[in-house]
Design an enzyme around this catalytic site. Structure first.
Site, mmCIF file in Angstrom:
data_model
loop_
_atom_site.group_PDB
_atom_site.id
_atom_site.type_symbol
_atom_site.label_atom_id
_atom_site.label_comp_id
_atom_site.label_asym_id
_atom_site.label_seq_id
_atom_site.Cartn_x
_atom_site.Cartn_y
_atom_site.Cartn_z
ATOM 1 N N GLN A 81 -14.113 -41.320 26.668
ATOM 2 C CA GLN A 81 -15.307 -42.144 27.103
ATOM 3 C C GLN A 81 -16.610 -41.720 26.186
ATOM 4 O OE1 GLN A 81 -13.850 -42.035 31.513
ATOM 5 N NE2 GLN A 81 -16.173 -42.632 31.366
ATOM 6 N N GLN B 7 -5.474 -33.151 34.638
ATOM 7 C CA GLN B 7 -6.479 -33.284 33.678
ATOM 8 C C GLN B 7 -7.798 -33.597 34.180
ATOM 9 O OE1 GLN B 7 -7.713 -36.513 31.504
ATOM 10 N NE2 GLN B 7 -6.804 -35.931 29.650
ATOM 11 N N ARG C 18 -7.173 -44.663 36.568
ATOM 12 C CA ARG C 18 -7.881 -43.300 36.372
ATOM 13 C C ARG C 18 -9.420 -43.360 36.592
ATOM 14 N NH1 ARG C 18 -10.133 -40.593 31.759
ATOM 15 N NH2 ARG C 18 -9.566 -38.455 31.685
ATOM 16 N N SER D 10 -9.873 -36.141 26.523
ATOM 17 C CA SER D 10 -10.004 -36.697 27.836
ATOM 18 C C SER D 10 -9.171 -38.096 27.975
ATOM 19 C CB SER D 10 -11.375 -36.778 28.211
ATOM 20 O OG SER D 10 -11.400 -36.982 29.597
#
Length: 416
Positions: free
Chosen positions: A112, A367, A230, A205
């Site tokens: 991101q 995570q 997510r 990520s």
């Protein structure tokens, strides 16, 4: 982690003349199948083979392909992995199968914050890449490509954190664009040979999902659904508590930890902070309660930090503040077919590759609450003899990070 390094990297670039240059904040980072799709073939049933690891899906559909091996060290070991096929139902395997991997060529996928209006435009010149956006539109229920190419900027700009951004655009846009970049690479002269040579992958990520899709751990469609969920789960968790993130510029990780310790002495348990993103020396993201982040900002100068940059994110990503997202992710992952990757995929959680599908599911659920070990990941690749890496997708900050760690490291950006 949304935009966890955008502004900080750009400003660090302007304030650091003694180190390799970082790209602008418009091209930042923060981890599909090598053979994604042809216009008439679904990507649902992709499989891979050590001798033909990246071929068009029309060549692979319906075949039974094994997992790629890595040198004589692995070839002499009679592990259950030897009989497991990518594309077959998940079975118990030796999770340490890839432990002794030796990297030669790596694909690195951004997270991101890498987004920019106009991404995806070049991908429309390659049918296999363009098809990914069409498939995404069907799954997401809106025109992802139109938003990627035309904006409006507010839907992609990392500084604008509407619920719409997280839930419906950002993570799917980066995931799809990064995988489209693989198809752009394949279409160029020598691109297939480059793809065939890749023997390790990872992502920052969100990019870890892209890396797992590239390695055949799950289908393009399933990965996109997971990425969308997510983002939704992380947004809901962020809405449940007042939290924030800040980049601390100019300190090593030990000093940033001391800074966090000092800040935590002044706040309640609910506002504690921790290092959430170990990006590279001189740039670490700290997450936690708003009061704890404010204490970090107030004390940073006394710890000789060059500067702090409050990050425009929805909440304290990669900390316990994201705990409410875990149960949703666990349920979604449990319902998703995950297979043993055909090449090592390095986890953000522990900077290690995992082979067992059940372990991968657990790692992905953890995570969102675990610090991103990107610095260790890149250092390990470099010390193990990585020859060249490729950053695939929007932005070029991953390349900047690698170059900062080793100026002689060879890395190429493949955008879409």
């Amino acid at each position: 982690m949304l935009s966890s390094t955008i502004s900080s990297l750009a400003r660090f670039n302007r304030h650091s003349s003694s180190h390799s240059r970082f790209p602008s904040s418009n091209s930042i980072s923060a981890t599909m199948a090598s053979s994604l799709v042809s216009p008439s073939i679904s990507v649902q049933n992709l499989a891979f083979n050590s001798s033909e690891p990246f071929r068009s899906s029309s060549c692979l559909a319906g075949s039974n392909h094994g997992i790629r091996r890595f040198g004589p060290r692995n070839s002499n070991k009679s592990r259950v992995f030897a009989s497991v096929s990518v594309g077959s139902p998940a079975v118990a395997v030796d999770d340490a199968f890839f432990k002794d991997y030796k990297p030669n060529y790596a694909f690195l996928f951004p997270g991101q914050g890498a987004q920019a209006v106009g991404m995806g435009q070049e991908a429309q010149n390659v049918p296999a890449a363009a098809t990914l956006y069409k498939k995404a539109n069907e799954i997401l229920g809106f025109d992802l490509l139109d938003v990627c190419i035309n904006g409006p900027k507010e839907k992609l700009d990392s500084t604008v954190l509407s619920q719409y951004l997280i839930l419906h655009v950002l993570q799917p846009a980066i995931y799809v664009t990064s995988l489209a970049a693989v198809e752009l690479l394949r279409a160029r002269d020598g691109g297939q040979q480059i793809i065939d040579s890749v023997d390790v992958t990872c992502g920052l990520s969100l990019g870890e999902y892209t890396a797992l899709a590239f390695a055949g751990a799950f289908s393009f469609e399933d990965g996109l659904k997971l990425v969308k969920l997510r983002g939704e789960a992380m947004q809901e968790a962020a809405n449940a508590a007042k939290s924030a993130m800040v980049s601390v510029i100019g300190l090593d990780s030990d000093k940033v930890q001391l800074l966090c310790d000092a800040a935590n002495e002044e706040v309640d348990e609910a506002d504690k902070v921790q290092i959430a993103n170990f990006l590279c020396t001189g740039n670490y993201a700290v997450s936690g309660g708003v009061k704890g982040v404010e204490a970090v900002e107030a004390k940073a100068k006394s710890f000789k930090a060059r500067m702090t940059v409050r990050l425009a994110v929805a909440g304290a990503f990669h900390t316990s503040f994201m705990e409410p997202a875990v149960s949703r992710l666990e349920a979604a992952l449990a319902a998703t077919e995950i297979r043993a990757p055909r090449i090592p995929v390095i986890s953000n959680v522990d900077a290690q590759p995992h082979a067992d599908p059940d372990t991968i599911k657990k790692i992905l659920a953890r995570q969102v609450t675990s610090p991103v070990q990107w610095e260790t990941t890149v250092k390990t690749l470099l010390t193990r003899g990585l020859k060249k890496s490729y950053e695939l997708g929007p932005g070029k900050v991953i390349a900047g990070i690698v170059k900062r760690m080793d100026k002689k490291a060879e890395i190429e950006n493949i955008g879409a």
